[in-house]
Design a protein around this motif. Structure first.
Motif, PDB file in Angstrom:
ATOM      1  N   MET A 283       0.848  -1.193   0.000  1.00 17.64           N
ATOM      2  CA  MET A 283       0.000   0.000   0.000  1.00 17.64           C
ATOM      3  C   MET A 283       0.883   1.242   0.000  1.00 17.64           C
ATOM      4  N   PRO A 284       0.644   2.199  -0.923  1.00 10.47           N
ATOM      5  CA  PRO A 284       1.475   3.400  -0.990  1.00 10.47           C
ATOM      6  C   PRO A 284       1.293   4.289   0.241  1.00 10.47           C
ATOM      7  N   ALA A 285       2.355   5.039   0.550  1.00 14.25           N
ATOM      8  CA  ALA A 285       2.287   5.970   1.673  1.00 14.25           C
ATOM      9  C   ALA A 285       1.284   7.073   1.354  1.00 14.25           C
ATOM     10  N   GLU A 286       0.594   7.541   2.379  1.00 18.06           N
ATOM     11  CA  GLU A 286      -0.448   8.558   2.199  1.00 18.06           C
ATOM     12  C   GLU A 286       0.142   9.913   1.808  1.00 18.06           C
ATOM     13  N   THR A 287      -0.508  10.542   0.834  1.00 18.30           N
ATOM     14  CA  THR A 287      -0.145  11.887   0.392  1.00 18.30           C
ATOM     15  C   THR A 287      -1.429  12.698   0.277  1.00 18.30           C
ATOM     16  N   ASP A 288      -1.349  13.964   0.685  1.00 19.32           N
ATOM     17  CA  ASP A 288      -2.497  14.876   0.623  1.00 19.32           C
ATOM     18  C   ASP A 288      -3.125  14.829  -0.772  1.00 19.32           C
ATOM     19  N   LYS A 289      -4.442  14.755  -0.825  1.00 25.72           N
ATOM     20  CA  LYS A 289      -5.173  14.650  -2.096  1.00 25.72           C
ATOM     21  C   LYS A 289      -5.046  15.912  -2.954  1.00 25.72           C
ATOM     22  N   ARG A 290      -4.582  17.010  -2.369  1.00 29.73           N
ATOM     23  CA  ARG A 290      -4.381  18.238  -3.146  1.00 29.73           C
ATOM     24  C   ARG A 290      -3.058  18.230  -3.909  1.00 29.73           C
ATOM     25  N   LEU A 291      -2.283  17.155  -3.719  1.00 32.66           N
ATOM     26  CA  LEU A 291      -1.012  17.008  -4.405  1.00 32.66           C
ATOM     27  C   LEU A 291      -1.102  15.873  -5.400  1.00 32.66           C
ATOM     28  N   LEU A 292      -0.462  16.040  -6.543  1.00 29.08           N
ATOM     29  CA  LEU A 292      -0.555  15.078  -7.627  1.00 29.08           C
ATOM     30  C   LEU A 292       0.828  14.536  -7.975  1.00 29.08           C
ATOM     31  N   LEU A 293       0.940  13.221  -8.034  1.00 25.20           N
ATOM     32  CA  LEU A 293       2.146  12.562  -8.523  1.00 25.20           C
ATOM     33  C   LEU A 293       1.908  12.246  -9.992  1.00 25.20           C
ATOM     34  N   LEU A 294       2.690  12.867 -10.873  1.00 29.23           N
ATOM     35  CA  LEU A 294       2.483  12.699 -12.309  1.00 29.23           C
ATOM     36  C   LEU A 294       3.091  11.404 -12.836  1.00 29.23           C
ATOM     37  N   ASP A 295       4.209  10.966 -12.245  1.00 26.77           N
ATOM     38  CA  ASP A 295       4.896   9.755 -12.683  1.00 26.77           C
ATOM     39  C   ASP A 295       5.629   9.167 -11.486  1.00 26.77           C
ATOM     40  N   GLU A 296       5.653   7.859 -11.366  1.00 27.80           N
ATOM     41  CA  GLU A 296       6.311   7.202 -10.223  1.00 27.80           C
ATOM     42  C   GLU A 296       7.783   7.581 -10.094  1.00 27.80           C
ATOM     43  N   ALA A 297       8.436   7.953 -11.202  1.00 31.35           N
ATOM     44  CA  ALA A 297       9.855   8.332 -11.162  1.00 31.35           C
ATOM     45  C   ALA A 297      10.073   9.745 -10.627  1.00 31.35           C
ATOM     46  N   ASP A 298       9.003  10.539 -10.498  1.00 25.48           N
ATOM     47  CA  ASP A 298       9.124  11.938 -10.075  1.00 25.48           C
ATOM     48  C   ASP A 298       9.592  12.061  -8.633  1.00 25.48           C
ATOM     49  N   ASN A 299      10.410  13.082  -8.375  1.00 28.59           N
ATOM     50  CA  ASN A 299      10.787  13.392  -6.989  1.00 28.59           C
ATOM     51  C   ASN A 299      10.076  14.656  -6.499  1.00 28.59           C
ATOM     52  N   VAL A 300       9.057  15.091  -7.263  1.00 27.52           N
ATOM     53  CA  VAL A 300       8.223  16.226  -6.867  1.00 27.52           C
ATOM     54  C   VAL A 300       6.749  15.849  -6.982  1.00 27.52           C
ATOM     55  N   LEU A 301       5.935  16.589  -6.241  1.00 24.46           N
ATOM     56  CA  LEU A 301       4.478  16.495  -6.319  1.00 24.46           C
ATOM     57  C   LEU A 301       3.972  17.855  -6.751  1.00 24.46           C
ATOM     58  N   VAL A 302       2.856  17.902  -7.472  1.00 22.19           N
ATOM     59  CA  VAL A 302       2.316  19.143  -8.012  1.00 22.19           C
ATOM     60  C   VAL A 302       1.017  19.494  -7.287  1.00 22.19           C
ATOM     61  N   ALA A 303       0.874  20.760  -6.917  1.00 22.02           N
ATOM     62  CA  ALA A 303      -0.332  21.218  -6.223  1.00 22.02           C
ATOM     63  C   ALA A 303      -1.515  21.266  -7.191  1.00 22.02           C
ATOM     64  N   ARG A 304      -2.603  20.602  -6.808  1.00 24.11           N
ATOM     65  CA  ARG A 304      -3.840  20.600  -7.598  1.00 24.11           C
ATOM     66  C   ARG A 304      -4.742  21.767  -7.214  1.00 24.11           C
ATOM     67  N   SER A 305      -4.462  22.367  -6.063  1.00 22.80           N
ATOM     68  CA  SER A 305      -5.198  23.533  -5.586  1.00 22.80           C
ATOM     69  C   SER A 305      -4.264  24.341  -4.693  1.00 22.80           C
ATOM     70  N   ARG A 306      -4.685  25.558  -4.374  1.00 22.44           N
ATOM     71  CA  ARG A 306      -3.872  26.376  -3.477  1.00 22.44           C
ATOM     72  C   ARG A 306      -3.851  25.746  -2.088  1.00 22.44           C
ATOM     73  N   ILE A 307      -2.691  25.838  -1.452  1.00 25.55           N
ATOM     74  CA  ILE A 307      -2.555  25.356  -0.083  1.00 25.55           C
ATOM     75  C   ILE A 307      -1.922  26.489   0.715  1.00 25.55           C
ATOM     76  N   ALA A 308      -2.538  26.851   1.810  1.00 29.58           N
ATOM     77  CA  ALA A 308      -2.099  28.001   2.604  1.00 29.58           C
ATOM     78  C   ALA A 308      -0.834  27.707   3.398  1.00 29.58           C
ATOM     79  N   ALA A 309      -0.064  28.754   3.633  1.00 29.42           N
ATOM     80  CA  ALA A 309       1.117  28.657   4.493  1.00 29.42           C
ATOM     81  C   ALA A 309       0.679  28.214   5.882  1.00 29.42           C
ATOM     82  N   GLY A 310       1.497  27.410   6.515  1.00 27.26           N
ATOM     83  CA  GLY A 310       1.215  26.945   7.872  1.00 27.26           C
ATOM     84  C   GLY A 310       0.364  25.693   7.946  1.00 27.26           C
ATOM     85  N   GLU A 311      -0.180  25.251   6.805  1.00 24.97           N
ATOM     86  CA  GLU A 311      -0.981  24.019   6.813  1.00 24.97           C
ATOM     87  C   GLU A 311      -0.085  22.801   6.938  1.00 24.97           C
TER      88      GLU A 311
END
Length: 104
Positions: free
Chosen positions: A1-29
């Motif tokens: 089972m993959p490790a949990e990641t916030d649903k507002r973040l998108l993994l485009l490819d398994e080889a990626d070392n970055v996640l992309v924001a699908r929506s704005r996320i506020a500072a301090g969250e």
């Protein structure tokens, strides 16, 4: 089972070392990144990237399974990955920094 990641973040490819924001996320969250909780130091805009895991200085930034640039400094998991810590493989960074300063 993959490790949990916030649903507002998108993994485009398994080889990626970055996640992309699908929506704005506020500072301090607190957000889940690969099963770890990270507090955002600054707001994250739609389409911006954060580190999926630790990225060493000089290491390639991988998005869409392809290298897009090189880290100019060590980047911690959950940290913003942008022109302040990445040198583009395609566009001179000074062009991007100037465009952002001018609001483009």
């Amino acid at each position: 089972m993959p490790a949990e990641t916030d649903k507002r973040l998108l993994l485009l490819d398994e080889a990626d070392n970055v996640l992309v924001a699908r929506s704005r996320i506020a500072a301090g969250e607190d957000i889940a990144v690969e099963g770890n909780t990270v507090r955002l130091a600054a707001p994250l805009a739609i389409g911006h990237k954060i580190a999926r895991r630790p990225i060493g200085a000089g290491e390639k930034i991988v998005k869409y399974g392809a290298p897009i640039g090189s880290a100019t400094a060590a980047i911690a998991p959950g940290a913003h990955v942008h022109v302040h810590n990445v040198k583009s493989d395609y566009t001179p960074t000074y062009h991007l920094v100037g465009a952002e300063a001018e609001g483009r």
